[in-house]
Motif scaffolding. Structure first.
Motif, PDB file in Angstrom:
ATOM      1  N   LEU A   1       0.834  -1.209   0.000  1.00 33.49           N
ATOM      2  CA  LEU A   1       0.000   0.000   0.000  1.00 33.49           C
ATOM      3  C   LEU A   1       0.865   1.253   0.000  1.00 33.49           C
ATOM      4  O   LEU A   1       0.560   2.238  -0.686  1.00 33.49           O
ATOM      5  CB  LEU A   1      -0.921  -0.010   1.222  1.00 33.49           C
ATOM      6  N   THR A   2       1.954   1.218   0.754  1.00 33.90           N
ATOM      7  CA  THR A   2       2.860   2.367   0.793  1.00 33.90           C
ATOM      8  C   THR A   2       3.455   2.627  -0.578  1.00 33.90           C
ATOM      9  O   THR A   2       3.515   3.775  -1.051  1.00 33.90           O
ATOM     10  CB  THR A   2       3.980   2.126   1.821  1.00 33.90           C
ATOM     11  N   TYR A   3       3.898   1.578  -1.255  1.00 30.58           N
ATOM     12  CA  TYR A   3       4.474   1.731  -2.589  1.00 30.58           C
ATOM     13  C   TYR A   3       3.441   2.309  -3.562  1.00 30.58           C
ATOM     14  O   TYR A   3       3.743   3.223  -4.344  1.00 30.58           O
ATOM     15  CB  TYR A   3       4.979   0.387  -3.098  1.00 30.58           C
ATOM     16  N   LEU A   4       2.198   1.756  -3.513  1.00 27.52           N
ATOM     17  CA  LEU A   4       1.162   2.224  -4.423  1.00 27.52           C
ATOM     18  C   LEU A   4       0.773   3.678  -4.156  1.00 27.52           C
ATOM     19  O   LEU A   4       0.337   4.397  -5.065  1.00 27.52           O
ATOM     20  CB  LEU A   4      -0.088   1.337  -4.300  1.00 27.52           C
ATOM     21  N   ALA A   5       0.935   4.124  -2.906  1.00 22.49           N
ATOM     22  CA  ALA A   5       0.518   5.483  -2.544  1.00 22.49           C
ATOM     23  C   ALA A   5       1.572   6.536  -2.842  1.00 22.49           C
ATOM     24  O   ALA A   5       1.264   7.734  -2.852  1.00 22.49           O
ATOM     25  CB  ALA A   5       0.158   5.524  -1.051  1.00 22.49           C
ATOM     26  N   ILE A   6       2.809   6.105  -3.097  1.00 23.47           N
ATOM     27  CA  ILE A   6       3.902   7.074  -3.278  1.00 23.47           C
ATOM     28  C   ILE A   6       4.202   7.296  -4.759  1.00 23.47           C
ATOM     29  O   ILE A   6       4.402   6.346  -5.520  1.00 23.47           O
ATOM     30  CB  ILE A   6       5.175   6.585  -2.557  1.00 23.47           C
ATOM     31  N   ARG A   7       4.218   8.574  -5.163  1.00 22.13           N
ATOM     32  CA  ARG A   7       4.686   8.977  -6.498  1.00 22.13           C
ATOM     33  C   ARG A   7       5.328  10.355  -6.379  1.00 22.13           C
ATOM     34  O   ARG A   7       5.035  11.119  -5.455  1.00 22.13           O
ATOM     35  CB  ARG A   7       3.521   9.036  -7.494  1.00 22.13           C
ATOM     36  N   LYS A   8       6.201  10.672  -7.312  1.00 21.24           N
ATOM     37  CA  LYS A   8       6.920  11.936  -7.252  1.00 21.24           C
ATOM     38  C   LYS A   8       6.103  13.102  -7.809  1.00 21.24           C
ATOM     39  O   LYS A   8       6.436  14.270  -7.582  1.00 21.24           O
ATOM     40  CB  LYS A   8       8.233  11.819  -8.022  1.00 21.24           C
ATOM     41  N   ASN A   9       5.044  12.799  -8.507  1.00 26.23           N
ATOM     42  CA  ASN A   9       4.198  13.826  -9.107  1.00 26.23           C
ATOM     43  C   ASN A   9       3.454  14.616  -8.025  1.00 26.23           C
ATOM     44  O   ASN A   9       2.745  14.047  -7.192  1.00 26.23           O
ATOM     45  CB  ASN A   9       3.193  13.155 -10.056  1.00 26.23           C
ATOM     46  N   ARG A  10       3.576  15.972  -8.055  1.00 25.45           N
ATOM     47  CA  ARG A  10       2.938  16.816  -7.044  1.00 25.45           C
ATOM     48  C   ARG A  10       1.414  16.733  -7.127  1.00 25.45           C
ATOM     49  O   ARG A  10       0.714  16.713  -6.097  1.00 25.45           O
ATOM     50  CB  ARG A  10       3.388  18.267  -7.213  1.00 25.45           C
ATOM     51  N   THR A  11       0.882  16.646  -8.347  1.00 26.22           N
ATOM     52  CA  THR A  11      -0.561  16.520  -8.515  1.00 26.22           C
ATOM     53  C   THR A  11      -1.092  15.251  -7.862  1.00 26.22           C
ATOM     54  O   THR A  11      -2.202  15.223  -7.333  1.00 26.22           O
ATOM     55  CB  THR A  11      -0.922  16.522 -10.017  1.00 26.22           C
ATOM     56  N   TRP A  12      -0.272  14.225  -7.903  1.00 30.61           N
ATOM     57  CA  TRP A  12      -0.650  12.955  -7.257  1.00 30.61           C
ATOM     58  C   TRP A  12      -0.942  13.166  -5.782  1.00 30.61           C
ATOM     59  O   TRP A  12      -1.944  12.694  -5.254  1.00 30.61           O
ATOM     60  CB  TRP A  12       0.456  11.930  -7.466  1.00 30.61           C
ATOM     61  N   TRP A  13      -0.053  13.907  -5.091  1.00 28.40           N
ATOM     62  CA  TRP A  13      -0.193  14.094  -3.648  1.00 28.40           C
ATOM     63  C   TRP A  13      -1.324  15.056  -3.291  1.00 28.40           C
ATOM     64  O   TRP A  13      -1.981  14.887  -2.262  1.00 28.40           O
ATOM     65  CB  TRP A  13       1.125  14.618  -3.059  1.00 28.40           C
ATOM     66  N   THR A  14      -1.534  16.057  -4.136  1.00 25.89           N
ATOM     67  CA  THR A  14      -2.523  17.084  -3.794  1.00 25.89           C
ATOM     68  C   THR A  14      -3.930  16.768  -4.284  1.00 25.89           C
ATOM     69  O   THR A  14      -4.910  17.262  -3.717  1.00 25.89           O
ATOM     70  CB  THR A  14      -2.090  18.445  -4.370  1.00 25.89           C
ATOM     71  N   ARG A  15      -4.052  15.956  -5.334  1.00 27.49           N
ATOM     72  CA  ARG A  15      -5.377  15.706  -5.887  1.00 27.49           C
ATOM     73  C   ARG A  15      -5.730  14.221  -5.995  1.00 27.49           C
ATOM     74  O   ARG A  15      -6.740  13.775  -5.453  1.00 27.49           O
ATOM     75  CB  ARG A  15      -5.489  16.361  -7.265  1.00 27.49           C
TER      76      ARG A  15
ATOM     77  N   LEU B   1       0.734  -5.927  -6.886  1.00 28.78           N
ATOM     78  CA  LEU B   1       0.732  -5.440  -5.501  1.00 28.78           C
ATOM     79  C   LEU B   1      -0.695  -5.323  -4.966  1.00 28.78           C
ATOM     80  O   LEU B   1      -0.969  -5.679  -3.815  1.00 28.78           O
ATOM     81  CB  LEU B   1       1.441  -4.094  -5.409  1.00 28.78           C
ATOM     82  N   ALA B   2      -1.615  -4.824  -5.796  1.00 27.19           N
ATOM     83  CA  ALA B   2      -3.008  -4.700  -5.375  1.00 27.19           C
ATOM     84  C   ALA B   2      -3.619  -6.068  -5.086  1.00 27.19           C
ATOM     85  O   ALA B   2      -4.348  -6.252  -4.105  1.00 27.19           O
ATOM     86  CB  ALA B   2      -3.813  -3.974  -6.435  1.00 27.19           C
ATOM     87  N   LEU B   3      -3.312  -7.035  -5.954  1.00 31.42           N
ATOM     88  CA  LEU B   3      -3.790  -8.392  -5.706  1.00 31.42           C
ATOM     89  C   LEU B   3      -3.178  -8.971  -4.440  1.00 31.42           C
ATOM     90  O   LEU B   3      -3.829  -9.730  -3.703  1.00 31.42           O
ATOM     91  CB  LEU B   3      -3.479  -9.282  -6.903  1.00 31.42           C
ATOM     92  N   GLY B   4      -1.923  -8.587  -4.161  1.00 32.11           N
ATOM     93  CA  GLY B   4      -1.277  -9.031  -2.922  1.00 32.11           C
ATOM     94  C   GLY B   4      -1.968  -8.477  -1.699  1.00 32.11           C
ATOM     95  O   GLY B   4      -2.146  -9.188  -0.692  1.00 32.11           O
ATOM     96  N   VAL B   5      -2.361  -7.200  -1.743  1.00 35.66           N
ATOM     97  CA  VAL B   5      -3.092  -6.612  -0.617  1.00 35.66           C
ATOM     98  C   VAL B   5      -4.434  -7.318  -0.432  1.00 35.66           C
ATOM     99  O   VAL B   5      -4.855  -7.600   0.702  1.00 35.66           O
ATOM    100  CB  VAL B   5      -3.303  -5.100  -0.839  1.00 35.66           C
ATOM    101  N   THR B   6      -5.103  -7.615  -1.532  1.00 38.58           N
ATOM    102  CA  THR B   6      -6.385  -8.330  -1.456  1.00 38.58           C
ATOM    103  C   THR B   6      -6.206  -9.706  -0.827  1.00 38.58           C
ATOM    104  O   THR B   6      -7.006 -10.139   0.014  1.00 38.58           O
ATOM    105  CB  THR B   6      -6.995  -8.475  -2.854  1.00 38.58           C
TER     106      THR B   6
END
Length: 431
Positions: free
Chosen positions: A26-40, A107-112
Motif C-alpha cells: 500500500l505504501t508503494y502504491l501510494a507514493i509517487r513523485k508527481n505533485r498533482t498525485w499528492w494534492t489531488r 501489488l493490489a492483488l497481494g493486498v487483497t
C-alpha cells in the motif's frame, strides 16, 4: 517434519507476514513523485474508497441487516485497504511503463490476498492451507453406499453400555465417511452433511449415538467440515475408542446463507418442526442409531448454539443433551421488537411462549444435560453465554460451563465441541 500445508494460517508468521506485506504494498502504491498525485489524486482515491466502505458498512448494518451483529471492525478495515489498493493500481494503469503497471496490479492483488488471510485469521475458518485445499476435494460417499441396511446389529443387554460389549472387528476401516443427503420436511433446508464413524461400517453394526450439529449465520452445513474439521477430529476420536464415535448430522437450519428463521415455527418458516420432528424421524428411519433420548445431542456454534438451547427446551423428548458454543441470549434478528414483528407479526406473547429464556424461567428440565462454551475474549456473547448458563442451571439442568481462550471464532468452536466428546461419551454410552 511439519508440512508447509500444515502451517497455521491463524497464528504465527503467515498472518503477520501478510499484514506487513500489505502495508509495504500500500505504501508503494501510494507514493509517487508527481505533485498533482499528492494534492489531488491520492486524497480523492482514499476519500472515495473510505466513503464506499463506510456506506457499505452502513447498508449492511442498518438497512439490509442480514445478521444481528455489526460487521467486525477488522473486516471493514481490510475491505478498505483492498479497495484502496485496487483503486490506486487502476489509476496507475494510465501512466508509466508496462512493467510498472503490471507490478502495481500484482501489488493490489497481494493486498487483497493479505486481506483474505487477515479475515480468515479473525474467524479461524481455515486453520491451515491443507484445510483451504480440502474445499476443492470431493471425498463424499453416496449415502446408499456408505449406509446400506444392516443384516445384524450389536445387541446391548439391559444395564450395559455399548462400550461394555463392543469389540473392534479386524476388517473395520480406519476412517469414517462423509455423505450429503436432502432430508425432507416442510422447511426448505439445504442438504445435510453426515459423518459416519469407522464402527458404522462393520457387521454386526452398533447402534450409535447422534449429534445433530448446526453452523452459525451466515453459514451452511459444510462449515463444520471446513472450519470445524469434523472428519479429522472424529476420525482421531474413533481411533482412540476402537472405532466408536457419534454419528454427526450437520443440518441446515437457515435455508440460505444469510437467512435466519430463528429455529422457530413462525412467519419465517417451520425451522423448529424440521429440527425437532422431520430430521430426527428421517435419521431414525435411514440410519442405525441409538434411539434413546440420552443418546441424542443437539449442538451448534453461534446462531446454531442459540438453536441448540432452543431445541433442548422445546424438544426435550428428542434431545437429552446439548452443546452450545457461544449462544446468543435469545433468538434474534436485531432488537426484540424487530424480531417479534418479523416472526410473529408483533405478537409479544407468541414470542414469549417459545423463547428459551422465558421457558427456562417457568419450567424445569432435570433430565436434560448440557455444556455451554464461551470464548474468554468474545466481547459480543461472553456475558450472554453466562446468562444462558445460569438460566439452565436454575431450571434444574445438569449443565457445565467451559471457557476457552478465544474470541467468537472457529478455534473456540472446534476445541469446544471436541473437548465435549469425553463428557458426551459417558452420557451416551460410548465410554
Amino acid at each position: 517434519m511439519l508440512s508447509p500445508l500444515d502451517l497455521s494460517l491463524v497464528n504465527g508468521p503467515i498472518p503477520a507476514a501478510a499484514t506487513v506485506a500489505a502495508a509495504v504494498a500500500l505504501t508503494y502504491l501510494a507514493i509517487r513523485k508527481n505533485r498533482t498525485w499528492w494534492t489531488r489524486v491520492l486524497p480523492i482515491v482514499v476519500s472515495a474508497c473510505a466513503v464506499v466502505v463506510l456506506g457499505l458498512s452502513y447498508v449492511v448494518d442498518h438497512v439490509w441487516k442480514p445478521w444481528p451483529e455489526p460487521l467486525p471492525v477488522i473486516l471493514t478495515v481490510w475491505v478498505g485497504a483492498a479497495l484502496t489498493a485496487l483503486a490506486l493500481a487502476a489509476v496507475r494503469l494510465g501512466t508509466g511503463r508496462w512493467y510498472g503497471r503490471v507490478f502495481g496490479v500484482l501489488l493490489a492483488l497481494g493486498v487483497t490476498t493479505s486481506a483474505m488471510v487477515a479475515t480468515n485469521a479473525h474467524f479461524s475458518q481455515y486453520p491451515t492451507m491443507r484445510a483451504v485445499l480440502d474445499v476443492f476435494r470431493n471425498d463424499r460417499v453416496d449415502l446408499n453406499e456408505a449406509a446400506p441396511s444392516p443384516s445384524r446389529v450389536v445387541d446391548v443387554p439391559a444395564g450395559k453400555k455399548l462400550a461394555d460389549v463392543w469389540t473392534k472387528p479386524d476388517d473395520m476401516p480406519d476412517k469414517g465417511t462423509v455423505s450429503e443427503s436432502t432430508i425432507p420436511g416442510d422447511f426448505p433446508a439445504r442438504p445435510a452433511w453426515i459423518y459416519l464413524p469407522p464402527a458404522y461400517h462393520t457387521m454386526p453394526r452398533p447402534k450409535l449415538p447422534v449429534i445433530v450439529l448446526l453452523a452459525g449465520q451466515p453459514g451452511n452445513p459444510r462449515d463444520w467440515f471446513d472450519g470445524g474439521r469434523i472428519t479429522d477430529n472424529m476420525d482421531a476420536y474413533a481411533a482412540q475408542h476402537e472405532g466408536l464415535a457419534p454419528i454427526v448430522v450437520v443440518a441446515d437450519q437457515l435455508g440460505t446463507p444469510t437467512a435466519n428463521p430463528l429455529c422457530l415455527d413462525s412467519a419465517l418458516g417451520k425451522s423448529e418442526t424440521y429440527l425437532a420432528r422431520d430430521l430426527p424421524k428421517w435419521i431414525k428411519q435411514r440410519l442405525t442409531v441409538d434411539e434413546r433420548r440420552e443418546a441424542w445431542t443437539i449442538a451448534g456454534f453461534s446462531q446454531g448454539a442459540t438453536c441448540s438451547v432452543q431445541l433442548a427446551v422445546r424438544a426435550p423428548d428428542v434431545y437429552g443433551n446439548f452443546v452450545a458454543l457461544a449462544p446468543q441470549r435469545e433468538p434474534t434478528l436485531s432488537t426484540r421488537h424487530e424480531t417479534v414483528k418479523a416472526a410473529f407479526g408483533g405478537d409479544e406473547a407468541a414470542f414469549v411462549r417459545v423463547n428459551p429464556m422465558d421457558i427456562l424461567a417457568r419450567q424445569t428440565f432435570p433430565r436434560t444435560a448440557g455444556i455451554i462454551v464461551a470464548g474468554r475474549d468474545d466481547a459480543t456473547y461472553r456475558k450472554a453465554d453466562a446468562e444462558v448458563f445460569e438460566a439452565c442451571r436454575k431450571a434444574g439442568m445438569d449443565v457445565l460451563w467451559k471457557e476457552l481462550p478465544y474470541g467468537h471464532d472457529w478455534n473456540m468452536a472446534r476445541e469446544g465441541l471436541f473437548g465435549s466428546l469425553p463428557w458426551l461419551a459417558g452420557r451416551t454410552g460410548l465410554a
